[in-house]
Design a protein around this motif. Structure first.
Motif, mmCIF file in Angstrom:
data_model
loop_
_atom_site.group_PDB
_atom_site.id
_atom_site.type_symbol
_atom_site.label_atom_id
_atom_site.label_comp_id
_atom_site.label_asym_id
_atom_site.label_seq_id
_atom_site.Cartn_x
_atom_site.Cartn_y
_atom_site.Cartn_z
ATOM 1 N N ARG A 114 0.854 -1.199 0.000
ATOM 2 C CA ARG A 114 0.000 0.000 0.000
ATOM 3 C C ARG A 114 0.882 1.238 0.000
ATOM 4 N NH1 ARG A 114 -3.644 -3.421 3.034
ATOM 5 N NH2 ARG A 114 -5.085 -4.138 1.424
ATOM 6 N N GLU A 115 0.690 2.032 -1.045
ATOM 7 C CA GLU A 115 1.491 3.237 -1.234
ATOM 8 C C GLU A 115 0.883 4.385 -0.417
ATOM 9 O OE1 GLU A 115 1.032 4.565 -5.231
ATOM 10 O OE2 GLU A 115 2.548 6.124 -5.044
ATOM 11 N N SER A 116 1.728 5.247 0.123
ATOM 12 C CA SER A 116 1.226 6.463 0.777
ATOM 13 C C SER A 116 2.295 7.544 0.611
ATOM 14 C CB SER A 116 0.974 6.205 2.259
ATOM 15 O OG SER A 116 2.216 6.074 2.924
ATOM 16 N N PRO A 124 6.702 4.621 -0.562
ATOM 17 C CA PRO A 124 6.674 4.830 -2.021
ATOM 18 C C PRO A 124 6.322 3.604 -2.862
ATOM 19 C CG PRO A 124 8.846 5.378 -1.059
ATOM 20 C CD PRO A 124 8.057 4.682 -0.007
ATOM 21 N N ALA A 125 6.707 2.387 -2.402
ATOM 22 C CA ALA A 125 6.660 1.238 -3.322
ATOM 23 C C ALA A 125 5.255 0.660 -3.437
ATOM 24 C CB ALA A 125 7.626 0.150 -2.845
ATOM 25 N N GLN A 126 4.907 0.238 -4.653
ATOM 26 C CA GLN A 126 3.600 -0.402 -4.892
ATOM 27 C C GLN A 126 3.719 -1.916 -4.967
ATOM 28 O OE1 GLN A 126 4.630 1.712 -7.686
ATOM 29 N NE2 GLN A 126 3.691 3.661 -7.101
ATOM 30 N N VAL A 183 8.770 1.468 -7.545
ATOM 31 C CA VAL A 183 8.060 2.736 -7.343
ATOM 32 C C VAL A 183 7.744 3.283 -8.735
ATOM 33 C CG1 VAL A 183 8.135 5.005 -6.252
ATOM 34 C CG2 VAL A 183 9.436 3.103 -5.253
ATOM 35 N N TRP A 186 8.706 11.431 -6.104
ATOM 36 C CA TRP A 186 9.865 10.942 -5.353
ATOM 37 C C TRP A 186 11.170 11.402 -5.963
ATOM 38 C CZ3 TRP A 186 9.995 9.551 -0.553
ATOM 39 C CH2 TRP A 186 8.808 9.139 0.056
ATOM 40 N N CYS A 190 14.070 8.424 -1.772
ATOM 41 C CA CYS A 190 13.167 7.300 -2.041
ATOM 42 C C CYS A 190 13.717 5.989 -1.456
ATOM 43 C CB CYS A 190 12.946 7.175 -3.551
ATOM 44 S SG CYS A 190 11.725 5.949 -3.978
ATOM 45 N N GLN A 244 9.571 1.577 4.757
ATOM 46 C CA GLN A 244 8.313 0.891 4.405
ATOM 47 C C GLN A 244 8.500 -0.630 4.534
ATOM 48 O OE1 GLN A 244 7.271 1.455 0.269
ATOM 49 N NE2 GLN A 244 5.184 0.663 0.501
#
Ligand SMILES: Cc1cc2nc3c(=O)[nH]c(=O)nc-3n(C[C@H](O)[C@H](O)[C@H](O)COP(=O)(O)OP(=O)(O)OC[C@H]3O[C@@H](n4cnc5c(N)ncnc54)[C@H](O)[C@@H]3O)c2cc1C
Length: 431
Positions: free
Chosen positions: A295-297, A301-303, A322, A328, A334, A341
């Motif tokens: 979950r990105e926020s 950064p990473a999806q 990302v 970023w 990043c 994360q």
């Protein structure tokens, strides 16, 4: 005919193989020391364990890319791990599509996604039914965020937004709904297996670039940047009957500025989106599956994350992706944010450390609504091939390969020799 292909990315390689198969005398100019363009391996300290220039995913619908691999003697079943589409999150199974006919598989997969309230599942199926009924077409000026505005928030967060940024490399509020629907149609609602994820289990160059370079032999001139293109056609000082411009849109715009100024202006007008790939190292660690969605926020950064040890790569190496990373790149930091994360949402056997951060500032064009993409045919005997050329798809490997095949077909048709996408033996998207 004597044909020059400028650029040996996947588009240029597809064009070269199709042209050579049709009997043309080809010369491929590539400015880098190796073929592959954006989809290549990058050397690390261990020659046995290169990095990919960004994690790449193929899907079952990449028909022409898979056919081109086979043409070059590469068995997709050996170099790619094929899995039915699944978007697991850490500690949650997420959406999983069972095998079977597309529509049935999608419906069953959505209904079985118990992580979403029933109303959300029904809401998604109703929206998908509407897209299907409208032939996956919409107002070309619409963004993905607007197209999906009525969907339940959980569906947008867990499915639409990650799929959109993964496929179009453009965040949903800026991304083209029309292109997104086309991707959904080809992936989720065409033949069985189209939505399957194909994850590379060999270094990226081994999928196409290295075997294609071996196949081309001395016809591929590496380390040679084309400086000048003149009508007639002359590539630097050498005469050719036809030219396929398979370099980046920026280089294609530069080379055609004098000979085709209108086309050049269109090719030069793209905005780009970066992709940052953060490689973390954590000996002894493994993810519950080779790929997890994240979950990105604003702070995370990473999806997506890939466990490369499970994909035949270096054990303990993890690729965090990302996409749509313009913010970023502007903010910086990043790599550190991804590390944080990773520590927060995943369990590690040993503390992860940053191994390498690869930033491709012009990873793909920004796939925004009603984008003006230049056509493949520039002038008689001069064709463009690349993921940016007019077509229904976002910037992808398959888009690049199809553009290469279409340019080869165009050159052949003009010459009356019919270079018809021989690599696939199937019709290609005509310009
Ligand atoms: C980090 C990252 C992740 C990605 N992930 C995915 C993914 O998961 N799935 C997917 O389908 N796609 C993905 N893509 C997109 C995909 O890599 C591209 O769409 C595709 O590689 C484009 O191929 P191309 O041949 O059109 O262009 P390029 O690969 O850019 O090839 C152009 C070639 O031309 C050469 N060149 C340029 N100028 C000259 C000149 N003057 N003379 C000679 N040579 C020249 C360049 O060196 C280059 O080799 C990703 C891209 C990046 C960067």
């Amino acid at each position: 005919m004597k044909v020059a292909v400028i650029g040996a990315g996947w588009a240029g390689l597809a064009a070269s193989v199709a042209l050579a198969d049709a009997g043309h005398d080809i010369t491929v100019f590539e400015m880098a020391p190796q073929a592959g363009g954006r989809a290549r391996s990058v050397a690390g300290t261990d020659p046995e364990r290169p990095y990919d220039n960004g994690q790449h995913i193929l899907i079952g619908a990449y028909r022409d890319s898979l056919a081109l691999m086979r043409r070059l003697g590469v068995d997709p079943a050996q170099v790619l791990l094929r899995r039915p589409l699944a978007l697991p999150y850490p500690g949650e199974p997420g959406l999983q599509l069972p095998p079977g006919p597309a529509l049935v598989s999608f419906t069953r997969g959505v209904l079985a996604q118990r992580g979403w309230p029933l109303a959300a599942r029904v809401g998604l199926l109703a929206a998908a039914g509407g897209w299907l009924a409208r032939g996956f077409r919409c107002d070309p000026t619409l963004t993905v965020a607007r197209l999906c505005a009525g969907l339940p928030a959980v569906v947008k967060r867990d499915l639409i937004e990650p799929l959109c940024v993964a496929a179009l490399n453009t965040p949903a509020p800026q991304a083209s709904a029309q292109v997104f629907l086309r991707v959904l149609k080809d992936a989720l609602f065409s033949g069985p297996g189209s939505a399957d994820l194909l994850l590379p289990r060999r270094p990226l160059s081994e999928l196409l670039a290295t075997p294609a370079a071996a196949w081309l032999g001395t016809r591929l001139r590496r380390g040679q940047r084309v400086q000048r293109l003149a009508a007639g056609w002359r590539v630097d000082d050498e005469a050719f009957d036809a030219v396929v411009l398979a370099c980046t849109s920026v280089e294609a715009a530069r080379l055609t500025a004098d000979i085709a100024p209108d086309w050049s202006a269109r090719a030069g007008a793209f905005a780009f989106q970066p992709i940052i790939t953060v490689y973390l190292h954590s000996p002894g660690s493994a993810l519950p599956s080779p790929m997890l969605a994240l979950r990105e926020s604003r702070e995370a950064p990473a999806q997506f994350v890939f466990d490369l040890g499970q994909l035949g790569g270096a054990p303990g190496r993890f690729a965090f992706v990302v996409s749509g990373a313009a913010d970023w790149v502007a903010r910086g930091g990043c790599g550190e944010a991804v590390l944080q994360q990773a520590q927060q949402v995943l369990t590690w056997a040993t503390p992860p450390v940053i191994d390498r951060v690869l930033t491709e500032k012009r990873a793909t064009f920004a796939c925004t609504p009603a984008l003006d993409r230049p056509p493949a045919r520039i002038a008689p005997g001069l064709w463009a091939a690349g993921d940016y050329v007019q077509g229904p798809y976002p910037a992808t490997l398959e888009g690049a390969v199809r553009a290469g095949l279409a340019a080869a077909q165009g050159v052949g048709a003009e010459a009356g020799t019919g270079a018809n996408g021989a690599a696939s033996g199937s019709p290609t998207n005509t310009p």
